[in-house]
Design an enzyme around this catalytic site. Structure first.
Site, PDB file in Angstrom:
ATOM      1  N   LYS A  50      -4.393  26.378  33.774  1.00  0.00           N
ATOM      2  CA  LYS A  50      -4.315  25.635  35.037  1.00  0.00           C
ATOM      3  C   LYS A  50      -5.654  25.568  35.751  1.00  0.00           C
ATOM      4  O   LYS A  50      -5.843  24.740  36.638  1.00  0.00           O
ATOM      5  CB  LYS A  50      -3.264  26.253  35.959  1.00  0.00           C
ATOM      6  CG  LYS A  50      -1.859  26.175  35.397  1.00  0.00           C
ATOM      7  CD  LYS A  50      -0.842  25.728  36.428  1.00  0.00           C
ATOM      8  CE  LYS A  50       0.542  25.701  35.845  1.00  0.00           C
ATOM      9  NZ  LYS A  50       1.122  24.417  35.650  1.00  0.00           N
ATOM     10  N   LYS A  94       6.501  19.221  34.920  1.00  0.00           N
ATOM     11  CA  LYS A  94       6.828  18.413  36.095  1.00  0.00           C
ATOM     12  C   LYS A  94       5.613  18.016  36.904  1.00  0.00           C
ATOM     13  O   LYS A  94       5.690  17.115  37.724  1.00  0.00           O
ATOM     14  CB  LYS A  94       7.870  19.117  36.957  1.00  0.00           C
ATOM     15  CG  LYS A  94       7.425  20.387  37.618  1.00  0.00           C
ATOM     16  CD  LYS A  94       8.502  20.908  38.539  1.00  0.00           C
ATOM     17  CE  LYS A  94       9.038  22.236  38.088  1.00  0.00           C
ATOM     18  NZ  LYS A  94       8.023  23.277  37.917  1.00  0.00           N
ATOM     19  N   LYS A 109       3.218  20.781  26.532  1.00  0.00           N
ATOM     20  CA  LYS A 109       4.538  21.032  27.109  1.00  0.00           C
ATOM     21  C   LYS A 109       4.942  19.874  28.042  1.00  0.00           C
ATOM     22  O   LYS A 109       4.078  19.292  28.698  1.00  0.00           O
ATOM     23  CB  LYS A 109       4.413  22.338  27.898  1.00  0.00           C
ATOM     24  CG  LYS A 109       5.601  22.783  28.653  1.00  0.00           C
ATOM     25  CD  LYS A 109       5.219  24.065  29.397  1.00  0.00           C
ATOM     26  CE  LYS A 109       6.009  24.182  30.665  1.00  0.00           C
ATOM     27  NZ  LYS A 109       5.522  25.170  31.589  1.00  0.00           N
TER      28      LYS A 109
END
Ligand code: AQP
Length: 329
Positions: free
Chosen positions: A111, A198, A195
């Protein structure tokens, strides 16, 4: 009954990955465990969020829990920030977690990789001790985790064992993980090496959102990336796209991979994709019709308030216990 906890962070509109990898399993677990499910809004703000969207996503996830089959009479549903003990224990656990451990966390690396150090929030770095607090406050035996969260559960165990050993008493229950084989990691429909997440762009064709138009979702499945072999066979290394669709199909239909392979052994990809698209569309339609019945009602607020009171009672007792052990009280 053994205890279990899990949560979803409202960092975007929930996806089919969240449903298959998390919510759908919670629905089974509520019959087998004393289950706590929460909306991890503190975890969401480790990445910058739009305030209105954050609030909306928080209530959407709470509603989806119920729309997908969680029964508030069987499990405790609450919002993380409604129970202040999470942040409080999170800080305490920060003090028992080492920089080296957090630096090794792959989620942090992923991230933060495209951001320079001056704009990465410290909260992203200390995400694992906060997650440990979420778990350890409730003395749970099990945490259902997607493959991507296994490392965070391991650090939770390490922190808990460290504190138990330091103070020579069983302050925390050491939780075990439960990883589902089918649906452990649903991949992007356009890039099956990634992956399904969202926080992806809502216009992205790789991600199916639980609250999107079911016809749009149908089309996304039909245009999912596959391969040239024309063989419906589960082989994630060599056939990641088809394997991902098999995972989706098997999970939503509740059938085994072998059953799916047998059913489509003489089919071309078009036929198989249509079957996957149909079940995805039907699943979304069912969830959305229940969602509409609950989302804007007083009932939702009541359920979350009840959940908050139940969770607070347990969490405050546990926090006091650990505060006494370390000398804060
Ligand atoms: N693609 C997925 N396949 C299977 N399970 C998944 N989960 C998430 N994506 C998939 C599972 O959903 C639960 C809640 O996850 P989370 O919201 O706390 O965090 P996440 O795993 O980081 O979810 P996202 O969608 O990828 O969020 P962003 O994009 O904000 O980081 C977990 O049990 C997770 O395994």
């Amino acid at each position: 009954m053994k205890k279990m906890i899990s949560g979803i962070k409202p960092s975007g509109s929930p996806t089919l990955g969240n449903y298959i990898g998390a919510i759908k399993n919670f629905v089974h677990y509520q019959n087998e465990y004393e289950l706590y499910v929460f909306i991890a809004d503190l975890h969401a703000i480790t990445i910058r969020q739009d305030p209105l969207e954050l609030k909306r996503n928080t209530l959407d996830i709470a509603t989806l829990y119920i729309a997908c089959g969680l029964n508030p009479n069987k499990c405790t549903i609450f919002v993380q920030t409604d129970v202040l003990e999470h942040a409080n224990l999170g800080f305490i656990l920060n003090c028992f977690t080492y920089m080296g451990e957090l630096t090794r966390m792959t989620q942090f690396k992923e991230k933060s990789q495209n951001t320079n150090n001056d704009s990465i929030g410290v909260g992203l770095f200390t995400y694992p001790p906060l997650m440990a607090a979420d778990i350890l406050l409730y003395d749970v035996d099990y945490v259902p985790v997607g493959e991507d969260q296994v490392q965070h559960l391991e650090i939770t165990r390490d922190i808990a064992i460290r504190i138990n050993n330091l103070y020579n008493q069983k302050v925390f229950v050491i939780p075990d993980k439960i990883v589902n084989k089918v649906g452990a990691r649903i991949k992007s429909l356009q890039d099956p090496s990634k992956k399904m997440s969202k926080s992806e762009d809502p216009s992205d064709k790789g991600c199916i959102f639980l609250l999107e138009d079911p016809n749009k979702a149908y089309k996304k499945i039909m245009s999912a990336v596959t391969d040239n072999e024309m063989l419906v066979k589960y082989d994630p290394d060599n056939k990641p796209g088809i394997s991902n669709l098999i995972q989706i199909y098997c999970s939503l239909k509740d059938v085994s991979i072998e059953t799916c392979e047998e059913e489509f052994k003489d089919s071309n990809y078009g036929t198989f994709k249509k079957a996957v698209a149909e079940i995805v569309k039907t699943t979304l339609e069912n969830i959305q019709s229940r969602f509409k019945e609950i989302r804007y009602t007083d009932k939702l607020a009541e359920i979350l308030n009840e959940g908050k009171l139940k969770a607070q009672k347990i969490a405050s007792k546990k926090l006091l216990e650990i505060e006494k052990v370390i000398g804060l009280k």
